[in-house]
Design an enzyme around this catalytic site. Structure first.
Site, mmCIF file in Angstrom:
data_model
loop_
_atom_site.group_PDB
_atom_site.id
_atom_site.type_symbol
_atom_site.label_atom_id
_atom_site.label_comp_id
_atom_site.label_asym_id
_atom_site.label_seq_id
_atom_site.Cartn_x
_atom_site.Cartn_y
_atom_site.Cartn_z
ATOM 1 N N ASP A 7 0.876 -1.175 0.000
ATOM 2 C CA ASP A 7 0.000 0.000 0.000
ATOM 3 C C ASP A 7 0.910 1.221 0.000
ATOM 4 O O ASP A 7 2.125 1.113 0.205
ATOM 5 C CB ASP A 7 -0.884 -0.016 1.259
ATOM 6 N N SER A 8 0.288 2.393 -0.157
ATOM 7 C CA SER A 8 1.068 3.628 -0.031
ATOM 8 C C SER A 8 1.550 3.807 1.404
ATOM 9 O O SER A 8 2.530 4.497 1.653
ATOM 10 C CB SER A 8 0.180 4.815 -0.395
ATOM 11 N N TYR A 39 -1.007 8.355 -2.137
ATOM 12 C CA TYR A 39 -1.212 8.090 -3.568
ATOM 13 C C TYR A 39 -2.459 8.829 -4.076
ATOM 14 O O TYR A 39 -2.560 9.152 -5.256
ATOM 15 C CB TYR A 39 -1.428 6.587 -3.813
ATOM 16 N N GLY A 40 -3.403 9.050 -3.161
ATOM 17 C CA GLY A 40 -4.686 9.640 -3.564
ATOM 18 C C GLY A 40 -4.569 11.037 -4.134
ATOM 19 O O GLY A 40 -5.518 11.558 -4.721
ATOM 20 N N CYS A 70 -4.565 -1.523 -1.716
ATOM 21 C CA CYS A 70 -4.772 -0.090 -1.922
ATOM 22 C C CYS A 70 -5.783 0.064 -3.050
ATOM 23 O O CYS A 70 -5.537 -0.369 -4.180
ATOM 24 C CB CYS A 70 -3.431 0.535 -2.312
ATOM 25 N N ASN A 71 -6.910 0.668 -2.739
ATOM 26 C CA ASN A 71 -7.946 0.876 -3.758
ATOM 27 C C ASN A 71 -7.462 1.848 -4.837
ATOM 28 O O ASN A 71 -7.786 1.706 -6.011
ATOM 29 C CB ASN A 71 -9.204 1.461 -3.114
ATOM 30 N N THR A 72 -6.670 2.824 -4.402
ATOM 31 C CA THR A 72 -6.191 3.857 -5.327
ATOM 32 C C THR A 72 -5.255 3.244 -6.368
ATOM 33 O O THR A 72 -5.429 3.448 -7.581
ATOM 34 C CB THR A 72 -5.452 4.950 -4.527
ATOM 35 N N GLU A 148 -1.716 8.497 8.888
ATOM 36 C CA GLU A 148 -0.251 8.422 8.887
ATOM 37 C C GLU A 148 0.332 9.099 10.137
ATOM 38 O O GLU A 148 1.415 8.764 10.566
ATOM 39 C CB GLU A 148 0.331 9.021 7.598
ATOM 40 N N CYS A 180 -11.061 2.890 0.944
ATOM 41 C CA CYS A 180 -9.628 3.151 1.083
ATOM 42 C C CYS A 180 -9.198 2.395 2.329
ATOM 43 O O CYS A 180 -9.850 2.490 3.373
ATOM 44 C CB CYS A 180 -9.385 4.653 1.248
ATOM 45 N N THR A 181 -8.110 1.655 2.212
ATOM 46 C CA THR A 181 -7.723 0.804 3.336
ATOM 47 C C THR A 181 -7.296 1.604 4.577
ATOM 48 O O THR A 181 -7.390 1.108 5.689
ATOM 49 C CB THR A 181 -6.610 -0.172 2.911
ATOM 50 N N HIS A 182 -6.865 2.845 4.365
ATOM 51 C CA HIS A 182 -6.512 3.681 5.522
ATOM 52 C C HIS A 182 -7.725 3.983 6.403
ATOM 53 O O HIS A 182 -7.572 4.372 7.558
ATOM 54 C CB HIS A 182 -5.953 5.028 5.048
HETATM 55 N N1 DGL Z 1 -4.722 3.159 1.267
HETATM 56 C C1 DGL Z 1 -4.958 3.609 -0.035
HETATM 57 C C2 DGL Z 1 -6.288 3.186 -0.645
HETATM 58 O O1 DGL Z 1 -6.801 2.168 -0.271
HETATM 59 C C3 DGL Z 1 -4.422 4.920 -0.517
HETATM 60 C C4 DGL Z 1 -4.282 6.057 0.401
HETATM 61 C C5 DGL Z 1 -3.418 7.149 -0.191
HETATM 62 O O2 DGL Z 1 -2.214 6.953 -0.252
HETATM 63 O O3 DGL Z 1 -3.958 8.197 -0.617
HETATM 64 O O4 DGL Z 1 -6.803 3.830 -1.504
#
Ligand code: DGL
Length: 272
Positions: A7-8, A39-40, A70-72, A148, A180-182
């Site tokens: 993931d990011s 990443y978003g 990571c969905n992104t 984060e 988003c996994t975060h």
């Molecule tokens: N955890 C990520 C997701 O599932 C991306 C979060 C990010 O880096 O913006 O989309």
């Protein structure tokens, strides 16, 4: 089997944590791209290039399958990854289908990063599964920033949730999809905002179930056994994992302690 999960940042740890519960007999390599998070807010070209480099790195470290936690990154890079590498590569997408199928007639909110919300992959998914047009979309990039910093609760988080949802009537919603996994870390704050009246749906279990299917692995019969660290930093169930932050193996005590706190937070979120 050795499974690479990336993931990011720390969002992917929630997917690894789910894997610990259901596939405790495997080995893991976890990679958080801490140098490039979030990443978003990056361009699709940047994300594709990070995802390719990380996949290559994980293969060199012995990964036999990859989970893009990571969905992104999935929304912009999964096709490219699958055409560049020949091992099984699983992606993640917002769990809209189970949310639509598991609820009746009220509205559903999908929260995700701006990239995931903008990309065609989500439009295509909605086109397929949201026949009654019950789904609304909302980008919540600051959740990644808060996560984060390990700030999962408190006045700033509550205020951010309140502001972001202010143009919607929360009583109309029966489910919120965490795209988003975060966002998994914020479940207690989201539950509080919705007074426990909205179902919070994430894609982690579905992803691990799919992984087990693809790799022919048997899921644990005791998935509810606790996965956390005790006061001596010992993990209650020992699962071999190498952690990397942007290509560097995590070995120093400060970062390891950070990861332990996050796993314990995820265990708390799971049972609350
Ligand atoms: N955890 C990520 C997701 O599932 C991306 C979060 C990010 O880096 O913006 O989309």
């Amino acid at each position: 089997m050795k499974i690479g999960i990336f993931d990011s940042g720390i969002g992917g740890l929630s997917v690894l944590h789910e894997a610990y519960h259901h596939l405790p007999d495997q080995e893991y390599i976890f990679y958080a791209d801490t140098e490039h998070v979030p990443y978003g807010l990056k361009t699709p070209e940047q994300i594709k290039s990070y995802a390719r480099d990380i996949t290559q790195f994980l293969i060199e470290k012995g990964a036999e399958a990859i989970v893009v936690a990571c969905n992104t990154a999935t929304s912009v890079a999964i096709r490219d990854l699958r055409s560049s590498f020949s091992l099984p590569i699983l992606g993640m997408e917002p769990a809209v289908k189970p949310a639509v199928e598991g609820t009746e007639d009220k509205r559903i909110m999908v929260i995700a990063t701006p990239v995931t919300i903008r990309e065609d992959k989500l439009r295509d998914l909605l086109h397929r599964v949201d026949e009654d047009h019950r789904v609304d979309l909302l980008a919540m990039p600051r959740f990644v920033e808060f996560a984060e910093k390990e700030e999962f609760e408190g006045p700033e988080v509550s205020e951010y949730i309140r502001q972001q949802f202010s143009s919607f009537n929360k009583s109309e919603y029966c489910a919120v999809v965490l795209g988003c996994t975060h966002f998994n870390y914020f479940k207690p704050s989201l539950k509080k905002y919705f007074n426990d009246n909205a179902l919070l749906v994430d894609g982690n279990f579905g992803t691990i179930h799919h992984l087990a299917d693809v790799l022919g692995l048997k899921m644990s019969e005791t998935p509810d056994n606790e996965v956390k660290f005790d006061d001596n930093h010992k993990m209650l169930c020992q699962i071999k994992t190498d952690y990397y932050f942007s290509g560097k193996m995590v070995e120093n005590e400060k970062d390891l302690e950070h990861l332990r706190r996050l796993h314990n937070r995820l265990e708390f979120v799971r049972s609350n």
